[in-house]
Design a protein around this motif. Structure first.
Motif, PDB file in Angstrom:
ATOM      1  N   LEU A   1      -1.087  -1.284  -4.848  1.00 37.38           N
ATOM      2  CA  LEU A   1      -2.898   0.267  -4.380  1.00 37.38           C
ATOM      3  C   LEU A   1      -1.654   1.111  -4.208  1.00 37.38           C
ATOM      4  O   LEU A   1      -1.206   1.513  -3.218  1.00 37.38           O
ATOM      5  CB  LEU A   1      -2.644  -1.171  -3.195  1.00 37.38           C
ATOM      6  CG  LEU A   1      -3.277  -2.259  -3.359  1.00 37.38           C
ATOM      7  CD1 LEU A   1      -4.022  -2.949  -2.630  1.00 37.38           C
ATOM      8  CD2 LEU A   1      -3.513  -2.571  -4.686  1.00 37.38           C
TER       9      LEU A   1
ATOM     10  N   VAL B   1      -4.034  -2.361   6.477  1.00 41.64           N
ATOM     11  CA  VAL B   1      -4.735  -3.401   6.405  1.00 41.64           C
ATOM     12  C   VAL B   1      -5.147  -4.124   6.843  1.00 41.64           C
ATOM     13  O   VAL B   1      -4.411  -4.703   7.328  1.00 41.64           O
ATOM     14  CB  VAL B   1      -3.216  -4.083   5.157  1.00 41.64           C
ATOM     15  CG1 VAL B   1      -4.425  -5.489   4.507  1.00 41.64           C
ATOM     16  CG2 VAL B   1      -2.876  -3.710   3.933  1.00 41.64           C
TER      17      VAL B   1
ATOM     18  N   HIS C   1      -3.633   5.565  -3.840  1.00 47.05           N
ATOM     19  CA  HIS C   1      -4.345   5.947  -3.350  1.00 47.05           C
ATOM     20  C   HIS C   1      -5.466   6.316  -4.625  1.00 47.05           C
ATOM     21  O   HIS C   1      -5.430   6.973  -6.111  1.00 47.05           O
ATOM     22  CB  HIS C   1      -4.732   7.772  -2.787  1.00 47.05           C
ATOM     23  CG  HIS C   1      -3.384   8.757  -3.264  1.00 47.05           C
ATOM     24  ND1 HIS C   1      -1.538   8.975  -3.141  1.00 47.05           N
ATOM     25  CD2 HIS C   1      -3.521   9.025  -3.789  1.00 47.05           C
ATOM     26  CE1 HIS C   1      -1.774  10.133  -3.349  1.00 47.05           C
ATOM     27  NE2 HIS C   1      -2.655  10.196  -4.152  1.00 47.05           N
TER      28      HIS C   1
ATOM     29  N   GLN D   1       1.134   5.311  -0.366  1.00 44.25           N
ATOM     30  CA  GLN D   1       0.536   6.839  -0.167  1.00 44.25           C
ATOM     31  C   GLN D   1       1.425   7.559   0.131  1.00 44.25           C
ATOM     32  O   GLN D   1       2.990   7.740   0.817  1.00 44.25           O
ATOM     33  CB  GLN D   1      -0.693   6.526   1.744  1.00 44.25           C
ATOM     34  CG  GLN D   1       0.602   6.171   2.906  1.00 44.25           C
ATOM     35  CD  GLN D   1      -0.225   6.967   4.023  1.00 44.25           C
ATOM     36  OE1 GLN D   1      -1.077   6.450   4.029  1.00 44.25           O
ATOM     37  NE2 GLN D   1       0.749   7.362   5.490  1.00 44.25           N
TER      38      GLN D   1
ATOM     39  N   ILE E   1       1.086  -1.303   0.129  1.00 53.12           N
ATOM     40  CA  ILE E   1      -0.348  -0.148   0.061  1.00 53.12           C
ATOM     41  C   ILE E   1       0.557   0.833  -0.079  1.00 53.12           C
ATOM     42  O   ILE E   1       1.810   1.578   1.119  1.00 53.12           O
ATOM     43  CB  ILE E   1      -0.925  -0.171   1.380  1.00 53.12           C
ATOM     44  CG1 ILE E   1      -0.284  -0.016   2.463  1.00 53.12           C
ATOM     45  CG2 ILE E   1      -1.705  -1.336   1.143  1.00 53.12           C
ATOM     46  CD1 ILE E   1      -1.222  -0.470   3.757  1.00 53.12           C
TER      47      ILE E   1
ATOM     48  N   PHE F   1     -10.202  -3.263  -2.594  1.00 48.72           N
ATOM     49  CA  PHE F   1      -9.715  -2.303  -2.366  1.00 48.72           C
ATOM     50  C   PHE F   1     -10.543  -1.035  -1.942  1.00 48.72           C
ATOM     51  O   PHE F   1     -11.012  -0.723  -2.693  1.00 48.72           O
ATOM     52  CB  PHE F   1      -8.012  -2.471  -4.216  1.00 48.72           C
ATOM     53  CG  PHE F   1      -7.625  -1.317  -4.283  1.00 48.72           C
ATOM     54  CD1 PHE F   1      -7.492  -0.514  -3.434  1.00 48.72           C
ATOM     55  CD2 PHE F   1      -8.241  -1.101  -4.776  1.00 48.72           C
ATOM     56  CE1 PHE F   1      -6.012   0.398  -2.879  1.00 48.72           C
ATOM     57  CE2 PHE F   1      -6.938   0.860  -5.472  1.00 48.72           C
ATOM     58  CZ  PHE F   1      -6.726   1.269  -4.202  1.00 48.72           C
TER      59      PHE F   1
ATOM     60  N   VAL G   1      -6.666   2.925   0.887  1.00 52.97           N
ATOM     61  CA  VAL G   1      -4.806   3.436   0.937  1.00 52.97           C
ATOM     62  C   VAL G   1      -6.197   5.189   0.641  1.00 52.97           C
ATOM     63  O   VAL G   1      -6.446   5.781   0.070  1.00 52.97           O
ATOM     64  CB  VAL G   1      -4.480   3.515  -0.334  1.00 52.97           C
ATOM     65  CG1 VAL G   1      -3.122   4.016  -0.939  1.00 52.97           C
ATOM     66  CG2 VAL G   1      -4.192   2.020  -0.386  1.00 52.97           C
TER      67      VAL G   1
ATOM     68  N   SER H   1     -13.317  -3.495  -6.414  1.00 53.82           N
ATOM     69  CA  SER H   1     -12.522  -2.314  -5.346  1.00 53.82           C
ATOM     70  C   SER H   1     -13.585  -1.481  -5.336  1.00 53.82           C
ATOM     71  O   SER H   1     -15.301  -1.602  -5.673  1.00 53.82           O
ATOM     72  CB  SER H   1     -12.095  -1.559  -6.347  1.00 53.82           C
ATOM     73  OG  SER H   1     -10.842  -2.321  -7.195  1.00 53.82           O
TER      74      SER H   1
ATOM     75  N   PRO I   1      -9.252   2.914  -2.803  1.00 54.04           N
ATOM     76  CA  PRO I   1      -8.890   4.111  -2.549  1.00 54.04           C
ATOM     77  C   PRO I   1      -9.205   5.467  -1.907  1.00 54.04           C
ATOM     78  O   PRO I   1     -10.619   4.913  -2.515  1.00 54.04           O
ATOM     79  CB  PRO I   1      -7.881   4.416  -3.985  1.00 54.04           C
ATOM     80  CG  PRO I   1      -9.263   3.107  -4.421  1.00 54.04           C
ATOM     81  CD  PRO I   1      -9.893   2.440  -3.568  1.00 54.04           C
TER      82      PRO I   1
ATOM     83  N   SER J   1      -3.498   4.914   5.926  1.00 53.69           N
ATOM     84  CA  SER J   1      -3.335   3.605   4.621  1.00 53.69           C
ATOM     85  C   SER J   1      -3.389   2.357   5.595  1.00 53.69           C
ATOM     86  O   SER J   1      -2.632   2.195   6.447  1.00 53.69           O
ATOM     87  CB  SER J   1      -2.556   3.509   3.790  1.00 53.69           C
ATOM     88  OG  SER J   1      -3.128   4.564   3.238  1.00 53.69           O
TER      89      SER J   1
ATOM     90  N   ALA K   1      -8.258  -3.038   1.852  1.00 50.07           N
ATOM     91  CA  ALA K   1      -6.316  -2.731   2.081  1.00 50.07           C
ATOM     92  C   ALA K   1      -7.243  -1.448   1.946  1.00 50.07           C
ATOM     93  O   ALA K   1      -7.444  -0.937   0.580  1.00 50.07           O
ATOM     94  CB  ALA K   1      -5.808  -2.769   0.274  1.00 50.07           C
TER      95      ALA K   1
ATOM     96  N   CYS L   1      -0.339   2.452   8.293  1.00 46.79           N
ATOM     97  CA  CYS L   1       0.394   3.778   7.576  1.00 46.79           C
ATOM     98  C   CYS L   1       0.508   4.855   9.177  1.00 46.79           C
ATOM     99  O   CYS L   1      -0.841   4.750   9.640  1.00 46.79           O
ATOM    100  CB  CYS L   1       0.954   4.303   6.640  1.00 46.79           C
ATOM    101  SG  CYS L   1       1.085   3.091   5.341  1.00 46.79           S
TER     102      CYS L   1
END
Length: 293
Positions: free
Chosen positions: A40, A237, A42, A10, A8, A181, A214, A157, A183, A235, A212, A248
């Motif tokens: 992946l 997971v 953002h 960012q 991931i 996912f 992000v 997504s 974003p 971010s 996940a 993160c």
């Protein structure tokens, strides 16, 4: 099936599209060198997030076709490194613009696309500027069709505001998705500090999938935005039990998590048994037409 390492990433994307592309290529190269097979990014990673500017048609020039310059640049990196990418960008299709995720595979090229379904037109909240995405994007027409697996993981997504609609994750999970996912470009305190993490955790737990999320970092720009406002990253997971695998901070960062697709099946068939206990015959109201305004 062995686990797959995902990354991931960012970072601070700006209106300098070519510089953003170059940065993403560098991130893919670094992530692949560290064993990642799927990278992946953002929301709107090829541009800045411009939706706080009210009615500025100059931003339309940031939209690009698929295939186009950004998918070409990232596909080159994908093929060189062997790491697949889910690329969020500002898409132009004819005269229509979408907020989109494109699936980029080392061997198959572009294998799928998701266009943001729910488009927010948000008012100001507690002094924080609302975004008028309806001026810049049309509502997506792709629906929640699960693409073929990428990097060995069946991945659906949803984009930013979509995550507030639980139907999205369940629609993918019922098709056998192993990861979702998400974003995002979110900075509101009420969402990031209180809701962001718990919302994605519940998505993971209730659907027995990896999630996940992000989010971008850097300054929040636009008309009426409070000076000094920043996108906080964070971010994260989650695994199918709702446990954190990696998280993160608030700066530019690449973080890694190992995803085991078979673990989803074992969790789904375990003690909670959400899918076995479902009663679809009782859920007809979920598909009822939207009430008249």
């Amino acid at each position: 099936m062995p686990s797959t390492r995902i990354a991931i990433a960012q970072f601070e994307s700006t209106a300098a599209v070519e510089a953003n592309r170059a940065k993403m290529v560098s991130i893919v190269e670094e992530a692949a060198a560290n064993g990642a097979k799927l990278v992946l990014f953002h929301e709107l990673a090829t541009t800045d997030y411009f939706c706080y500017d009210d009615g500025d048609t100059d931003h339309f020039a940031l939209a690009e076709t698929v295939p186009g310059p950004s998918t070409d640049a990232l596909l080159d990196a994908v093929r060189r490194t062997g790491a697949a990418v889910l690329l969020p960008l500002y898409e132009l299709d004819g005269d229509t613009r979408y907020n989109t995720v494109v699936y980029l595979d080392p061997e198959r090229g572009i294998t799928g696309k998701y266009r943001k379904t729910h488009i927010p037109v948000l008012g100001d909240t507690n002094g924080q500027k609302g975004a008028d995405e309806g001026f810049y994007f049309s509502g997506g027409d792709t629906g929640f069709v699960l693409p073929d697996p990428i990097a060995g993981i069946s991945t659906g997504s949803v984009i930013c505001y979509d995550r507030h609609f639980p139907e999205c994750g369940r629609a993918y999970a019922l098709q056998g998705a192993q990861m979702l996912f998400v974003p995002t470009a979110s900075y509101r305190d009420s969402i990031i500090r209180e809701i962001w993490r718990s919302e994605l955790q519940v998505y993971a737990f209730q659907n027995s999938i990896y999630v996940a999320g992000v989010n971008k970092v850097g300054p929040v720009l636009g008309d009426g935005v409070v000076p000094g406002s920043r996108y906080p990253g964070q971010s994260v997971v989650f695994d199918p039990r709702g446990q954190v695998l990696v998280e993160c901070g608030d700066g530019e960062e690449i973080a890694y998590a190992d995803v085991d697709p078979e673990f989803c099946d074992s969790v789904r068939g375990g003690a909670m048994n959400f899918f076995g206990a479902r009663r679809p015959e009782m859920y007809a109201s979920l598909a009822a037409p939207k009430a008249a305004e």
